[in-house]
Scaffold this motif. Sequence first.
Motif, PDB file in Angstrom:
ATOM      1  N   ILE A 246       0.741  -1.267  -0.149  1.00 13.78           N
ATOM      2  CA  ILE A 246       0.004  -0.041  -0.109  1.00 13.78           C
ATOM      3  C   ILE A 246       0.900   1.380  -0.174  1.00 13.78           C
ATOM      4  N   VAL A 247       0.415   2.250  -0.755  1.00 14.89           N
ATOM      5  CA  VAL A 247       1.179   3.531  -0.733  1.00 14.89           C
ATOM      6  C   VAL A 247       1.585   3.796   0.784  1.00 14.89           C
ATOM      7  N   PRO A 248       2.869   4.408   1.014  1.00 15.72           N
ATOM      8  CA  PRO A 248       3.217   4.893   2.398  1.00 15.72           C
ATOM      9  C   PRO A 248       2.760   6.196   2.581  1.00 15.72           C
ATOM     10  N   VAL A 249       1.353   6.536   2.541  1.00 10.95           N
ATOM     11  CA  VAL A 249       0.958   7.673   2.921  1.00 10.95           C
ATOM     12  C   VAL A 249      -0.431   7.629   3.828  1.00 10.95           C
ATOM     13  N   CYS A 250      -0.654   8.318   4.753  1.00 11.82           N
ATOM     14  CA  CYS A 250      -1.998   8.150   5.535  1.00 11.82           C
ATOM     15  C   CYS A 250      -2.632   9.347   5.481  1.00 11.82           C
ATOM     16  N   LYS A 251      -3.689   9.587   6.301  1.00 11.93           N
ATOM     17  CA  LYS A 251      -4.423  10.831   6.370  1.00 11.93           C
ATOM     18  C   LYS A 251      -3.760  11.774   7.115  1.00 11.93           C
ATOM     19  N   ASP A 252      -3.638  13.005   6.978  1.00  8.46           N
ATOM     20  CA  ASP A 252      -3.093  13.993   8.186  1.00  8.46           C
ATOM     21  C   ASP A 252      -1.792  14.095   7.588  1.00  8.46           C
ATOM     22  N   ILE A 255       3.165  16.182   2.514  1.00  7.74           N
ATOM     23  CA  ILE A 255       3.697  15.602   1.627  1.00  7.74           C
ATOM     24  C   ILE A 255       4.467  16.611   0.469  1.00  7.74           C
ATOM     25  N   CYS A 256       5.480  16.386  -0.062  1.00  7.85           N
ATOM     26  CA  CYS A 256       6.103  17.402  -1.336  1.00  7.85           C
ATOM     27  C   CYS A 256       5.899  16.790  -2.473  1.00  7.85           C
ATOM     28  N   LEU A 257       5.278  17.199  -3.593  1.00 13.47           N
ATOM     29  CA  LEU A 257       5.017  16.673  -4.910  1.00 13.47           C
ATOM     30  C   LEU A 257       6.422  17.038  -5.762  1.00 13.47           C
ATOM     31  N   SER A 258       6.545  16.353  -6.911  1.00 13.72           N
ATOM     32  CA  SER A 258       7.678  16.822  -7.579  1.00 13.72           C
ATOM     33  C   SER A 258       7.114  17.894  -8.539  1.00 13.72           C
ATOM     34  N   PRO A 259       7.742  18.747  -9.064  1.00 12.86           N
ATOM     35  CA  PRO A 259       7.208  19.808  -9.758  1.00 12.86           C
ATOM     36  C   PRO A 259       6.283  19.142 -11.116  1.00 12.86           C
ATOM     37  N   LYS A 260       7.162  18.348 -11.633  1.00 11.09           N
ATOM     38  CA  LYS A 260       6.218  17.529 -12.848  1.00 11.09           C
ATOM     39  C   LYS A 260       4.678  17.323 -12.278  1.00 11.09           C
ATOM     40  N   LEU A 261       4.650  16.547 -11.427  1.00  8.19           N
ATOM     41  CA  LEU A 261       3.458  15.968 -10.755  1.00  8.19           C
ATOM     42  C   LEU A 261       2.404  17.177 -10.409  1.00  8.19           C
ATOM     43  N   ALA A 262       3.051  17.957  -9.824  1.00  8.79           N
ATOM     44  CA  ALA A 262       2.169  19.186  -9.227  1.00  8.79           C
ATOM     45  C   ALA A 262       1.608  19.899 -10.315  1.00  8.79           C
ATOM     46  N   GLY A 297      -1.373   3.910  -9.638  1.00 11.17           N
ATOM     47  CA  GLY A 297      -0.335   3.988 -10.764  1.00 11.17           C
ATOM     48  C   GLY A 297       0.387   5.179 -10.915  1.00 11.17           C
ATOM     49  N   THR A 298      -0.335   6.481 -10.611  1.00 12.78           N
ATOM     50  CA  THR A 298       0.559   7.425 -10.643  1.00 12.78           C
ATOM     51  C   THR A 298       1.550   7.839  -9.520  1.00 12.78           C
ATOM     52  N   PHE A 299       1.221   7.325  -8.288  1.00 12.11           N
ATOM     53  CA  PHE A 299       2.070   7.318  -7.384  1.00 12.11           C
ATOM     54  C   PHE A 299       3.344   6.728  -7.597  1.00 12.11           C
ATOM     55  N   TRP A 300       2.989   5.581  -8.127  1.00  4.97           N
ATOM     56  CA  TRP A 300       4.426   4.533  -8.326  1.00  4.97           C
ATOM     57  C   TRP A 300       5.235   5.169  -9.305  1.00  4.97           C
ATOM     58  N   ARG A 301       4.790   5.792 -10.322  1.00  4.18           N
ATOM     59  CA  ARG A 301       5.636   6.688 -11.374  1.00  4.18           C
ATOM     60  C   ARG A 301       6.186   7.841 -10.763  1.00  4.18           C
ATOM     61  N   ASN A 302       5.583   8.538  -9.937  1.00  3.62           N
ATOM     62  CA  ASN A 302       5.931   9.727  -9.153  1.00  3.62           C
ATOM     63  C   ASN A 302       5.918   9.545  -7.638  1.00  3.62           C
ATOM     64  N   ILE A 384      13.913  18.603   7.946  1.00  5.12           N
ATOM     65  CA  ILE A 384      13.315  17.430   6.825  1.00  5.12           C
ATOM     66  C   ILE A 384      14.405  17.242   5.595  1.00  5.12           C
ATOM     67  N   ASN A 385      14.498  16.106   5.543  1.00  4.20           N
ATOM     68  CA  ASN A 385      15.498  15.601   4.586  1.00  4.20           C
ATOM     69  C   ASN A 385      14.523  14.966   3.372  1.00  4.20           C
ATOM     70  N   ASP A 386      14.123  15.894   2.359  1.00  7.22           N
ATOM     71  CA  ASP A 386      13.318  15.147   1.196  1.00  7.22           C
ATOM     72  C   ASP A 386      13.927  15.976  -0.214  1.00  7.22           C
ATOM     73  N   GLU A 387      13.968  15.024  -1.130  1.00  7.92           N
ATOM     74  CA  GLU A 387      14.579  15.582  -2.307  1.00  7.92           C
ATOM     75  C   GLU A 387      13.898  16.796  -2.828  1.00  7.92           C
ATOM     76  N   HIS A 388      12.544  16.605  -2.973  1.00 10.48           N
ATOM     77  CA  HIS A 388      11.958  17.637  -3.773  1.00 10.48           C
ATOM     78  C   HIS A 388      11.718  19.047  -2.748  1.00 10.48           C
ATOM     79  N   LEU A 389      11.443  18.846  -1.620  1.00 11.45           N
ATOM     80  CA  LEU A 389      11.430  19.805  -0.695  1.00 11.45           C
ATOM     81  C   LEU A 389      12.943  20.909  -0.672  1.00 11.45           C
ATOM     82  N   ASN A 390      14.130  20.100  -0.766  1.00  7.80           N
ATOM     83  CA  ASN A 390      15.156  20.791  -0.766  1.00  7.80           C
ATOM     84  C   ASN A 390      15.477  21.804  -1.900  1.00  7.80           C
ATOM     85  N   LYS A 391      14.823  21.297  -3.240  1.00 13.02           N
ATOM     86  CA  LYS A 391      14.961  21.992  -4.297  1.00 13.02           C
ATOM     87  C   LYS A 391      13.928  23.202  -4.468  1.00 13.02           C
TER      88      LYS A 391
END
Length: 503
Positions: A246-252, A255-262, A297-302, A384-391
Amino acid sequence: MEYVQAPATISQANILCCTCGVPIPPNPANMCVACLRTQVDISEGIPKQVTVNFCKQCERYLQPPATWMSCALESRELLSLCLKKIKSSMTKVRLIDAGFLWTEPHSKRIKMKVTIQKEVMNGAILQQVFVVEFVIQYQMCDDCHRVEAKDFWKAVVQVRQKTTHKKTFYYLEQLILKHKLHQNALNIKEMNDGIDFYYSTKQHAQKMTDFLQCTVPCRSKTSQRLISHDIHSNTFNYKSTYSMEIVPVCKDNVICLSPKLAQSLGNMGQVCVCVRVTSTIHLIDPNTLQIAEVDGGTFWRNPFSSLCSPRQLEEFIVMDIDVLRNQKLGAGAGIRSNKHLLAELWVQKTAEMDGQQYHCRTYLGHLLNIGDLVQGYDFVNSNINDEHLNKMKPHTIPDVVLIKKCYDRNRRSKRRNWKLHEMDRDREGMAPNDERQYEDFLEDLEEDEALRKNINIYRDASKVAVESDTDEEGAPRVSLAEMLEELSLTDATGEDGAEMMTE
């Protein structure tokens, strides 16, 4: 006037029975019925007592060679099954009628009245009625045998989610209970990061995986292990494993989306809040109220993950609030939420009342007022160490992201007059459930009407009835119309229902 005399009716002459001499109408055998029955028994060769196999666990009857059928007493299905037991011995007679005779329910006997016809002695047709007694013999079917063994399984479904909070699992458990998919499982075993479902057939496991793929965003892997192989009949015995992640995201979660997905989701902000996880991930932008749904499907691609854990939630007090209305969005913007209200707030940590005040935007403007307590994440003082947030540019990262309004938890728990059912599962070697996480899930059901529509909520008879949808503090509650009555044996048979049951 002429009178015409009607012709006299010609009466048929009787003959004497060739055996006993009783006058009888003529027949090809020249014998009366009583003598004919002493000479010929058309039911000869048909067994008068037959054994029927019955499984007490699942209450099914065996239809040879290996089919088990659920049949009620004196039903058409049971009559058909009994007739098939004696069908091979009735090839030379004609079946006219068949029906059940009443017997004691606990006598382990089924009596069937059968009427047959057969041509005997120079073309005479003789009809006879006799009774066949079916003796019920107990035999455990293969399915029940596997259930009792608990170690014999053909397929296992491993459900996993790599998160610190079990909100999605609590929601999934209620969906499984509502659709009764746990009844076919031989065993349900709880693991550190998920649950294992063991099944006796591969079809039951496939049904569970199809259900999971329709209810929660996940991906699956399938593997097989060869147990045995019969070279003479060319048959293979496999054990199948279905791994569901299951996707590792829960209610509340924030998250930080990638620029392409956003951008593909309507140019919404990269920092979003997950407001619900059903068959898709429901996101909201706290700066613009834009909402979007992300499927598996969208989540596992991005892929993206939660920026903060629930343990990092801090309590803030609202110092000032300004509701924003009629805000214009940029070109290509997506859908905005009509259930939320955008507002700008000044908040301060309750643990640091003399400390710094933070300015932020939130989608909780319809719930908050000055002086209210609210939970949120402090991004200023967090590492916070996140690839998209640091950019991202520093001025686009919010100082505080508010999640939900705080209410008195003890008072809400005491006034909660409803409950949920739980699956019977093996928790051997597992730590006790986190009561705080389960309490959070119950509060989410009270606050989100759309989430509890898919769940069976039962009224708790030990609590007082619900009078309104909110209490004095404004905390949401589940209305009485949304609750189900929990039926028990005493409800159906009265207080003396135990005496009516049989062993």
